[in-house]
Design an enzyme around this catalytic site. Structure first.
Site, mmCIF file in Angstrom:
data_model
loop_
_atom_site.group_PDB
_atom_site.id
_atom_site.type_symbol
_atom_site.label_atom_id
_atom_site.label_comp_id
_atom_site.label_asym_id
_atom_site.label_seq_id
_atom_site.Cartn_x
_atom_site.Cartn_y
_atom_site.Cartn_z
ATOM 1 N N SER A 42 89.258 -63.984 -61.421
ATOM 2 C CA SER A 42 88.236 -63.809 -60.380
ATOM 3 C C SER A 42 88.777 -62.845 -59.334
ATOM 4 C CB SER A 42 87.950 -65.162 -59.719
ATOM 5 O OG SER A 42 87.172 -65.002 -58.553
ATOM 6 N N TYR B 111 90.418 -72.982 -55.256
ATOM 7 C CA TYR B 111 89.988 -72.071 -56.326
ATOM 8 C C TYR B 111 90.894 -70.839 -56.351
ATOM 9 C CZ TYR B 111 86.594 -69.274 -59.057
ATOM 10 O OH TYR B 111 85.972 -68.495 -60.012
#
Ligand SMILES: NC(=O)c1ccc[n+]([C@@H]2O[C@H](COP(=O)([O-])OP(=O)(O)OC[C@H]3O[C@@H](n4cnc5c(N)ncnc54)[C@H](OP(=O)(O)O)[C@@H]3O)[C@@H](O)[C@H]2O)c1
Length: 284
Positions: free
Chosen positions: A143, A156
């Site tokens: 990501s 995250y």
């Protein structure tokens, strides 16, 4: 370019990037071992595959990437077939929003269990087979949060930063063995990750949290920015990586992700931080 007789295994194929990548690769002639943790959700993929006319190129298997017994079972199933595994795509993941002092140790560990340890465990399970073959591809769906840490999603970001470091080392270890390793770094795309699959920290919405007022502003800003891109772009990028004889380590996907990295590179650090704080409602 169409491919034939090539097998790829993907995790998290029940929705989002995983589902689209499965269909995209099947359309390009790949045989796809599409894995998912909950087989009750298989109809989404089956319907899409039927619609695309590629149902016969897809096999669906159970795999929760946090369950070592399931990882061992799928690795042994692939090995027993005595056919090659040309590519592995570690895609499964979820998001666990929460501010650092609200997140519990268990919540932080749960995030890393799936998004980092799960991907590492699945990869390690297939390394003996890839090593024996002397060829293969491993794609990690990371990501932009593996490059930039944004407020409210520290757990995250921690998992994706871990995945990035581990994968960069893996790339060097695998290259001499003929195995190519790459990272995909998407920005914000329209999937289930921030809706059905978001597992909010239990204290994120607790009015007693010391962050309560800031979380309100943060959520309003984040919701306001929820105009996300078409996830097919990510599936197409993964398909191109699998066809590229010399894939790079990193593939940044999405205008927002590219812009974020560019701004951090060009702007003085203090200016960049002020932009992030303003955009996330934390500048007050
Ligand atoms: N969408 C974005 O904006 C974005 C941006 C950057 C990176 N990513 C990354 O892209 C990957 C795919 O996410 P997505 O955006 O496509 O979201 P998604 O639509 O929510 O798909 C996530 C997939 O992962 C599966 N999954 C979650 N935990 C799992 C576990 N323990 N074992 C096996 N499968 C599991 C989900 O299964 P269920 O259907 O059973 O829930 C689902 O198939 C993730 O790694 C995510 O971090 C997404």
């Amino acid at each position: 370019m169409a491919s034939t007789d090539r097998t790829v295994l993907i995790t998290g194929a029940s929705s989002g990037f995983g589902l689209l990548t499965t269909i995209t690769l099947a359309r390009r002639g790949w045989h796809v071992l599409a894995t998912m943790r909950d087989l009750n959700r298989r109809s989404h993929l089956e319907d899409a595959a039927r619609g695309a006319g590629v149902l016969d190129q897809i096999e669906i298997h159970p795999l929760d990437v946090t369950h070592n017994d399931q990882i061992a079972a799928i690795a042994s199933l692939v090995e027993q077939r005595q056919t090659s595994l040309h590519a592995l795509i570690n895609n499964a993941g979820f998001a666990a929003p929460g501010f650092a002092d609200d997140v519990t140790d268990a919540e932080l560990r749960e995030q890393l269990d799936t998004n980092f340890f799960g991907a590492a465990a699945v990869t390690r399970a297939f390394l003996p087979q890839l090593r024996r073959q002397g060829f293969g591809r491993i794609v990690m769906v990371s990501s932009i949060s593996g490059r930039l840490g944004f407020p409210g999603v520290g757990s995250y970001a921690a998992a994706k930063f871990a995945l990035e470091g581990w994968t960069e080392s893996l790339r060097y270890e695998m290259k001499p063995l003929g195995i190519q390793v790459a990272l995909v770094e998407p920005g914000a795309f329209e999937t289930d990750i921030w809706t059905r699959n978001a597992k909010l920290s239990a204290r994120l919405l607790d009015p007693a949290s010391p962050n309560a007022a800031r979380v309100e502003r943060w959520r309003a800003r984040i919701e306001g920015q929820r105009k996300k891109a078409d996830p097919q772009v990510v599936a197409d990028t993964i398909a191109r990586i699998l066809d590229n004889p010399h894939p790079r380590l990193r593939y940044v996907v999405g205008a927002d992700a590219r812009m974020g990295l560019l701004l951090r590179k060009l702007l003085p650090a203090g200016v960049f931080e002020r932009i992030i704080l303003k955009n996330t409602g934390l500048d007050g």
